[in-house]
Scaffold this motif. Structure first.
Motif, short mmCIF file in Angstrom:
data_model
loop_
_atom_site.label_atom_id
_atom_site.label_comp_id
_atom_site.label_asym_id
_atom_site.label_seq_id
_atom_site.Cartn_x
_atom_site.Cartn_y
_atom_site.Cartn_z
N ILE A 91 0.80 -1.28 -0.48
CA ILE A 91 0.08 -0.15 0.12
C ILE A 91 1.36 1.36 -0.29
O ILE A 91 1.05 1.74 -0.60
CB ILE A 91 -0.71 0.36 1.28
N GLN A 92 2.04 1.64 0.67
CA GLN A 92 2.98 2.64 0.52
C GLN A 92 3.59 2.40 -0.91
O GLN A 92 3.43 3.74 -1.37
CB GLN A 92 4.01 2.26 2.40
N ALA A 93 4.00 1.48 -1.42
CA ALA A 93 4.58 1.59 -2.36
C ALA A 93 3.81 2.22 -3.39
O ALA A 93 3.89 2.62 -4.41
CB ALA A 93 4.92 0.11 -3.24
N ALA A 94 2.71 1.75 -3.36
CA ALA A 94 1.34 2.59 -4.58
C ALA A 94 1.23 4.11 -3.90
O ALA A 94 1.12 4.70 -4.59
CB ALA A 94 0.23 2.12 -4.38
N VAL A 95 1.07 4.52 -2.64
CA VAL A 95 1.15 5.86 -2.14
C VAL A 95 2.49 6.60 -2.28
O VAL A 95 2.07 7.57 -2.90
CB VAL A 95 0.67 6.00 -0.89
N ALA A 96 3.33 5.91 -2.84
CA ALA A 96 4.64 6.46 -2.48
C ALA A 96 4.16 6.88 -4.74
O ALA A 96 4.91 7.78 -4.79
CB ALA A 96 5.71 5.66 -2.70
N VAL A 97 4.16 5.71 -5.29
CA VAL A 97 4.32 6.29 -6.77
C VAL A 97 3.15 7.37 -7.52
O VAL A 97 3.20 8.12 -8.10
CB VAL A 97 4.02 4.90 -7.41
N HIS A 98 1.94 7.71 -5.91
CA HIS A 98 1.09 8.35 -6.42
C HIS A 98 1.34 9.68 -5.92
O HIS A 98 1.54 10.69 -7.04
CB HIS A 98 0.23 7.62 -5.61
N GLY A 128 7.41 13.49 -0.17
CA GLY A 128 6.47 12.36 -0.15
C GLY A 128 6.89 10.80 -0.35
O GLY A 128 6.28 10.16 0.21
N ALA A 129 6.74 11.81 -1.63
CA ALA A 129 6.90 10.09 -2.65
C ALA A 129 8.36 9.41 -2.15
O ALA A 129 8.59 7.98 -1.95
CB ALA A 129 6.85 10.49 -3.94
N LYS A 130 9.45 9.86 -1.94
CA LYS A 130 10.78 9.77 -1.09
C LYS A 130 10.26 9.13 0.28
O LYS A 130 10.63 7.76 0.48
CB LYS A 130 11.67 10.80 -1.23
N LYS A 131 9.78 9.41 0.78
CA LYS A 131 9.34 9.15 2.40
C LYS A 131 9.30 7.53 2.19
O LYS A 131 9.05 7.08 2.88
CB LYS A 131 8.75 10.07 3.17
N LEU A 132 8.16 7.76 1.71
CA LEU A 132 7.46 6.02 1.27
C LEU A 132 7.75 4.82 1.05
O LEU A 132 7.47 4.25 0.97
CB LEU A 132 5.85 7.08 0.86
N HIS A 133 8.51 5.58 -0.38
CA HIS A 133 9.34 4.68 -1.25
C HIS A 133 10.22 4.24 0.25
O HIS A 133 10.98 2.85 0.31
CB HIS A 133 10.45 5.28 -2.04
N GLN A 134 11.05 5.15 0.88
CA GLN A 134 11.83 4.10 2.02
C GLN A 134 10.93 3.13 3.26
O GLN A 134 11.71 2.67 3.29
CB GLN A 134 12.63 5.43 2.89
N THR A 135 9.59 4.06 3.84
CA THR A 135 9.49 3.06 4.52
C THR A 135 8.71 2.12 4.10
O THR A 135 8.95 0.81 4.83
CB THR A 135 7.87 3.62 5.02
N ALA A 136 8.38 1.65 3.12
CA ALA A 136 7.58 1.00 1.84
C ALA A 136 8.84 -0.39 2.21
O ALA A 136 8.50 -1.09 1.62
CB ALA A 136 7.10 1.87 0.50
N THR A 137 9.63 0.19 1.52
CA THR A 137 11.03 -0.72 1.44
C THR A 137 11.04 -1.00 2.52
O THR A 137 11.35 -2.76 2.68
CB THR A 137 12.31 0.19 0.76
N ARG A 138 11.24 -0.70 3.37
CA ARG A 138 11.30 -1.65 4.80
C ARG A 138 10.49 -2.84 5.10
O ARG A 138 10.89 -3.61 5.36
CB ARG A 138 11.55 -0.12 5.69
N TYR A 139 8.97 -1.95 5.23
CA TYR A 139 8.06 -3.36 5.13
C TYR A 139 7.98 -4.15 4.16
O TYR A 139 7.98 -5.38 5.31
CB TYR A 139 6.67 -2.75 5.18
#
Length: 85
Positions: free
Chosen positions: A19-26, A35-46
């Motif tokens: 979900i966070q990866a999808a929102v990062a792309v959005h 916002g994209a970079k932050k969510l990319h980082q957290t998505a990758t950690r998950y």
């Protein structure tokens, strides 16, 4: 989001990551780079603990494609989710 909130099994963080990866792309498509970079980082950690594959999702490829997408910050390179049968 409701799915990950209701999930209590070992895949809870996988759902969060996808979900966070999808929102990062959005955010990337909408030029919200911070916002994209932050969510990319957290998505990758998950997602990392689920490599190489989980629930038919090629997690390793998703992370790789996201990394390429965010390396170039080129919103034309949107990664595709690939499921294995």
């Amino acid at each position: 989001e409701g799915l990950w909130l209701d999930t209590q099994d070992e895949y809870k963080n996988l759902y969060k990551g996808v979900i966070q990866a999808a929102v990062a792309v959005h955010h990337l498509r909408n030029k919200n780079l911070k916002g994209a970079k932050k969510l990319h980082q957290t998505a990758t950690r998950y997602l990392n603990p689920y490599k190489p594959e989980a629930l038919g999702l090629n997690v390793e490829k998703l992370i790789h494609d996201m990394d390429i997408c965010f390396e170039s910050m080129d919103d034309q390179k949107i990664p595709k989710l690939e499921f294995e049968e």
